[in-house]
Design a protein around this motif. Structure first.
Motif, short mmCIF file in Angstrom:
data_model
loop_
_atom_site.label_atom_id
_atom_site.label_comp_id
_atom_site.label_asym_id
_atom_site.label_seq_id
_atom_site.Cartn_x
_atom_site.Cartn_y
_atom_site.Cartn_z
N ILE A 151 80.78 63.81 62.05
CA ILE A 151 80.06 63.79 60.78
C ILE A 151 78.56 63.88 61.05
CG2 ILE A 151 79.60 62.50 58.67
CD1 ILE A 151 82.32 61.19 59.00
N LEU A 152 77.98 65.00 60.67
CA LEU A 152 76.55 65.23 60.89
C LEU A 152 75.80 65.49 59.60
CD1 LEU A 152 76.84 67.60 64.00
CD2 LEU A 152 76.35 65.13 64.01
N ASN A 153 76.52 65.53 58.48
CA ASN A 153 75.88 65.96 57.23
C ASN A 153 75.59 64.81 56.28
OD1 ASN A 153 78.59 65.53 56.85
ND2 ASN A 153 78.89 67.22 55.42
N ILE A 154 75.68 63.55 56.75
CA ILE A 154 75.32 62.43 55.89
C ILE A 154 73.80 62.29 55.88
CG2 ILE A 154 75.46 59.95 55.54
CD1 ILE A 154 78.21 59.96 56.66
N ALA A 155 73.22 62.46 54.75
CA ALA A 155 71.77 62.32 54.60
C ALA A 155 71.49 61.25 53.56
CB ALA A 155 71.14 63.65 54.18
N GLU A 156 70.60 60.32 53.91
CA GLU A 156 70.27 59.27 52.95
C GLU A 156 69.51 59.86 51.77
OE1 GLU A 156 69.18 55.21 54.24
OE2 GLU A 156 68.81 56.18 56.17
N SER A 157 69.81 59.34 50.61
CA SER A 157 69.11 59.78 49.41
C SER A 157 67.67 59.32 49.46
CB SER A 157 69.80 59.22 48.16
OG SER A 157 71.11 59.70 48.06
N SER B 71 80.77 61.44 48.08
CA SER B 71 81.09 62.82 48.42
C SER B 71 81.56 63.58 47.18
CB SER B 71 82.16 62.88 49.50
OG SER B 71 83.41 62.45 48.98
N VAL B 72 81.66 64.90 47.32
CA VAL B 72 82.15 65.73 46.23
C VAL B 72 83.56 65.31 45.85
CG1 VAL B 72 82.83 68.07 45.60
CG2 VAL B 72 80.70 67.69 46.82
N LEU B 73 84.41 65.03 46.84
CA LEU B 73 85.79 64.65 46.55
C LEU B 73 85.87 63.31 45.83
CD1 LEU B 73 87.52 65.70 49.90
CD2 LEU B 73 87.38 66.98 47.77
N GLU B 74 85.04 62.37 46.24
CA GLU B 74 85.03 61.06 45.57
C GLU B 74 84.56 61.20 44.12
OE1 GLU B 74 84.08 58.03 49.28
OE2 GLU B 74 82.45 59.25 48.44
N ALA B 75 83.56 62.03 43.91
CA ALA B 75 83.06 62.24 42.55
C ALA B 75 84.13 62.89 41.67
CB ALA B 75 81.80 63.11 42.58
N LEU B 76 84.83 63.88 42.20
CA LEU B 76 85.90 64.52 41.43
C LEU B 76 87.04 63.53 41.17
CD1 LEU B 76 86.02 68.03 43.13
CD2 LEU B 76 85.11 67.47 40.87
N GLY B 77 87.25 62.62 42.11
CA GLY B 77 88.26 61.58 41.89
C GLY B 77 87.88 60.68 40.72
N LEU B 78 86.60 60.37 40.56
CA LEU B 78 86.15 59.58 39.42
C LEU B 78 86.44 60.30 38.11
CD1 LEU B 78 82.68 58.32 40.73
CD2 LEU B 78 84.77 56.97 40.50
N ALA B 79 86.37 61.63 38.15
CA ALA B 79 86.61 62.44 36.95
C ALA B 79 88.08 62.76 36.75
CB ALA B 79 85.79 63.73 37.02
N GLY B 80 88.95 62.11 37.50
CA GLY B 80 90.38 62.32 37.31
C GLY B 80 90.93 63.58 37.95
N LYS C 169 88.28 74.02 54.68
CA LYS C 169 87.95 72.77 55.36
C LYS C 169 86.49 72.69 55.80
CE LYS C 169 89.39 74.25 60.03
NZ LYS C 169 89.69 75.65 59.67
N ASP C 170 85.80 73.83 55.86
CA ASP C 170 84.40 73.83 56.25
C ASP C 170 83.51 73.10 55.26
OD1 ASP C 170 84.99 75.22 58.54
OD2 ASP C 170 84.53 77.19 57.70
N ILE C 171 84.03 72.83 54.05
CA ILE C 171 83.26 72.08 53.07
C ILE C 171 82.92 70.70 53.59
CG2 ILE C 171 85.35 71.22 51.93
CD1 ILE C 171 82.00 71.99 50.24
N LEU C 172 83.74 70.17 54.51
CA LEU C 172 83.49 68.83 55.06
C LEU C 172 82.19 68.78 55.85
CD1 LEU C 172 87.12 68.06 56.30
CD2 LEU C 172 86.01 67.17 54.25
N ASN C 173 81.74 69.91 56.37
CA ASN C 173 80.51 69.97 57.15
C ASN C 173 79.32 70.51 56.36
OD1 ASN C 173 81.86 69.07 59.52
ND2 ASN C 173 82.64 71.16 59.85
N SER C 174 79.54 70.76 55.08
CA SER C 174 78.48 71.33 54.27
C SER C 174 77.39 70.28 54.01
CB SER C 174 79.04 71.81 52.93
OG SER C 174 78.00 72.12 52.02
N PRO C 175 76.12 70.68 54.01
CA PRO C 175 75.05 69.74 53.66
C PRO C 175 75.12 69.29 52.20
CG PRO C 175 74.19 71.97 53.84
CD PRO C 175 75.60 72.02 54.35
#
Length: 263
Positions: A40-46, A169-178, A209-215
């Motif tokens: 995991i190299l794409n975690i950037a602090e807000s 993450s994008v997946l977690e956000a989409l999970g919030l939206a059902g 699967k490359d979305i996992l490495n997307s910035p």
């Protein structure tokens, strides 16, 4: 009986022509039998932006200083309200400090201090250094009070969501939206992000699967995700009336043909 079967077959062909083969599987390019491992190299602090609302807590050995720095004294205190939650009482509502257009907040005793483009940790260190001249060894904690993301389009629960943790993450956000509906295009999710005077729009492919490495895999405050509808839904919506007319016309034609045959 043959006429009814003919009409049913005609209607089935018309309806099936509006649909197309779609990929509803996330990371469909990942083989079932393989183990996919990536660092995991794409975690950037807000980073703090203009318009952000910061919750700042200062702890010292002096009870008087604690009351002073945490009393919420501010020229422009903001009380963020979550419309999905009951309205909190005044004692429950956190008071935050809004970052103005110049990137400053107005903090008790030290006055205006610039925090824009800093992470929470960097802002804590800067406030610590500024306060250290007034109190000894203060403990400063900074958090976002307005970290929220908006998910709209082909999801089951489109809404704006307040995030307690500023790393989502994008997946977690989409999970919030059902999650996406069956008509949501997983290969073409639009991310809209505003940074200063710039607005970035990028397409994300959740089938790859490359979305996992997307910035852009991890969201920032005030990001917007828009899930486009598939063409089959657009065709279904636009052609509902046309399909009804065609089926009705086919029925009438069938009745006329049957009468001609009998005659």
């Amino acid at each position: 009986m043959k006429l009814r079967l003919l009409l049913f077959a005609l209607a089935s062909i018309i309806l099936s022509s509006c649909s197309s083969k779609r990929n509803l599987v996330y990371f469909s390019d990942l083989a079932d039998s393989s183990i996919y491992k990536t660092r995991i190299l794409n975690i950037a602090e807000s980073k703090i932006k203009s318009g952000d609302i910061l919750g700042i807590n200062v702890s010292t050995l002096s009870p008087e200083s604690n009351i002073l720095f945490n009393s919420g004294v501010n020229n422009n205190p903001i009380r963020p309200i979550d419309p999905t939650q009951p309205t909190p009482t005044s004692s429950q509502t956190p008071i935050g400090y809004e970052v103005d257009r110049a990137g400053n907040i107005n903090f008790p005793v030290i006055g205006k201090i610039k925090l824009i483009d800093l992470t929470k940790e960097e802002a804590s260190d800067k406030l610590y250094n500024a306060l250290n001249g007034y109190v000894k060894n203060p403990i400063v904690n900074v958090r976002f009070l307005n970290f929220r993301v908006t998910i709209i389009g082909e999801v089951n629960k489109p809404a704006t969501f307040n995030i307690q943790n500023d790393q989502v993450s994008v997946l977690e956000a989409l999970g919030l939206a059902g999650d996406l509906t069956l008509y949501g295009r997983r290969e073409n999710v639009l991310l809209i992000r505003q940074t200063g005077n710039d607005r970035t729009m990028v397409r994300l492919d959740l089938n790859n699967k490359d979305i996992l490495n997307s910035p852009y895999f991890y969201l920032q405050q005030n990001d917007v995700l828009y899930v486009e509808p598939d063409k089959s839904k657009l065709q279904l919506t636009n052609n509902t009336r046309t399909t009804s007319i065609i089926v009705a016309s086919a029925t009438i034609i069938g009745i006329l043909l049957s009468r001609l045959l009998f005659n």
